[in-house]
Design a protein around this motif. Structure first.
Motif, PDB file in Angstrom:
ATOM      1  N   ARG A  22       0.859  -1.184   0.000  1.00  0.00           N
ATOM      2  CA  ARG A  22       0.000   0.000   0.000  1.00  0.00           C
ATOM      3  C   ARG A  22       0.897   1.236   0.000  1.00  0.00           C
ATOM      4  O   ARG A  22       1.924   1.248   0.676  1.00  0.00           O
ATOM      5  CB  ARG A  22      -0.891   0.029   1.238  1.00  0.00           C
ATOM      6  N   THR A  23       0.500   2.236  -0.761  1.00  0.00           N
ATOM      7  CA  THR A  23       1.273   3.472  -0.801  1.00  0.00           C
ATOM      8  C   THR A  23       0.379   4.639  -0.413  1.00  0.00           C
ATOM      9  O   THR A  23      -0.838   4.588  -0.555  1.00  0.00           O
ATOM     10  CB  THR A  23       1.848   3.737  -2.205  1.00  0.00           C
ATOM     11  N   ALA A  28       0.329   4.127  -7.268  1.00  0.00           N
ATOM     12  CA  ALA A  28       1.694   3.941  -7.771  1.00  0.00           C
ATOM     13  C   ALA A  28       1.830   2.569  -8.424  1.00  0.00           C
ATOM     14  O   ALA A  28       1.125   1.632  -8.075  1.00  0.00           O
ATOM     15  CB  ALA A  28       2.699   4.081  -6.626  1.00  0.00           C
ATOM     16  N   THR A  29       2.761   2.463  -9.358  1.00  0.00           N
ATOM     17  CA  THR A  29       3.065   1.183  -9.998  1.00  0.00           C
ATOM     18  C   THR A  29       4.002   0.404  -9.085  1.00  0.00           C
ATOM     19  O   THR A  29       5.026   0.916  -8.650  1.00  0.00           O
ATOM     20  CB  THR A  29       3.734   1.416 -11.362  1.00  0.00           C
ATOM     21  N   VAL A  30       3.639  -0.861  -8.813  1.00  0.00           N
ATOM     22  CA  VAL A  30       4.396  -1.678  -7.864  1.00  0.00           C
ATOM     23  C   VAL A  30       4.955  -2.908  -8.569  1.00  0.00           C
ATOM     24  O   VAL A  30       4.220  -3.620  -9.256  1.00  0.00           O
ATOM     25  CB  VAL A  30       3.508  -2.119  -6.677  1.00  0.00           C
ATOM     26  N   ILE A  37       3.263  -6.149 -10.345  1.00  0.00           N
ATOM     27  CA  ILE A  37       2.097  -6.762  -9.699  1.00  0.00           C
ATOM     28  C   ILE A  37       0.865  -5.874  -9.785  1.00  0.00           C
ATOM     29  O   ILE A  37      -0.228  -6.316  -9.469  1.00  0.00           O
ATOM     30  CB  ILE A  37       2.375  -7.172  -8.240  1.00  0.00           C
ATOM     31  N   GLY A  38       1.033  -4.598 -10.178  1.00  0.00           N
ATOM     32  CA  GLY A  38      -0.133  -3.752 -10.371  1.00  0.00           C
ATOM     33  C   GLY A  38       0.021  -2.367  -9.787  1.00  0.00           C
ATOM     34  O   GLY A  38       1.111  -1.905  -9.501  1.00  0.00           O
ATOM     35  N   THR A  39      -1.135  -1.716  -9.609  1.00  0.00           N
ATOM     36  CA  THR A  39      -1.206  -0.358  -9.081  1.00  0.00           C
ATOM     37  C   THR A  39      -1.625  -0.423  -7.627  1.00  0.00           C
ATOM     38  O   THR A  39      -2.550  -1.164  -7.280  1.00  0.00           O
ATOM     39  CB  THR A  39      -2.224   0.462  -9.898  1.00  0.00           C
ATOM     40  N   SER A  40      -0.946   0.344  -6.780  1.00  0.00           N
ATOM     41  CA  SER A  40      -1.207   0.269  -5.348  1.00  0.00           C
ATOM     42  C   SER A  40      -2.605   0.774  -5.000  1.00  0.00           C
ATOM     43  O   SER A  40      -3.090   1.708  -5.635  1.00  0.00           O
ATOM     44  CB  SER A  40      -0.160   1.057  -4.572  1.00  0.00           C
ATOM     45  N   PRO A  41      -3.244   0.121  -4.044  1.00  0.00           N
ATOM     46  CA  PRO A  41      -2.753  -1.036  -3.296  1.00  0.00           C
ATOM     47  C   PRO A  41      -2.735  -2.287  -4.190  1.00  0.00           C
ATOM     48  O   PRO A  41      -3.726  -2.612  -4.829  1.00  0.00           O
ATOM     49  CB  PRO A  41      -3.746  -1.195  -2.153  1.00  0.00           C
TER      50      PRO A  41
END
Length: 127
Positions: A22-23, A28-30, A37-41
């Motif tokens: 989680r950001t 954000a792009t993680v 793995i995707g966009t946060s969360p």
């Protein structure tokens, strides 16, 4: 007795491992271990414990690269692991949450950039 043994075999357990990043702010792009793995969360399952490299990118914020060690819980230690993975009648969930505070990217004023460019130009010319 045979029915009990068959019942134990059919209801064997497992451990579900999941990591959520989680950001703040979200969106954000993680990437974990160079896998998007995707966009946060953002969440992903994992099989092995150990050190993971997490990369977080978002426009207007500093790119963060974090190395986080994920230690196994007590039920994943040798011998206990056999029981939790094979004999335990049900599912065990191991949920890991990683929170990251994003830092805004510092932008330099155009006046500072032009002054520095002018200084470098004068150095290159020899003046």
């Amino acid at each position: 007795m045979l029915v009990c043994l068959a019942g134990l075999t059919l209801t064997t357990g497992c451990v579900r491992r999941r990591m959520t990043v989680r950001t703040s702010p979200p969106g954000a792009t993680v990437s974990v271990d160079n896998q998007l793995i995707g966009t946060s969360p953002a969440a992903t399952s994992f099989v092995y414990y150990g050190t993971r490299e997490i990369r977080i990118e978002k426009d207007g914020f500093r790119t963060e690269t974090i190395r986080r060690k994920i230690k196994p819980p007590w039920y994943q230690w040798p011998v206990a692991e056999f029981v939790s993975e094979t004999l335990w009648p049900g599912e065990i969930r191991d949920e890991r949450i990683i929170d990251v505070e994003l830092i805004p990217q510092a932008t330099e004023s155009s006046e500072n950039v032009l002054n520095r460019a002018e200084h470098l130009r004068s150095q290159a010319i020899g003046g």
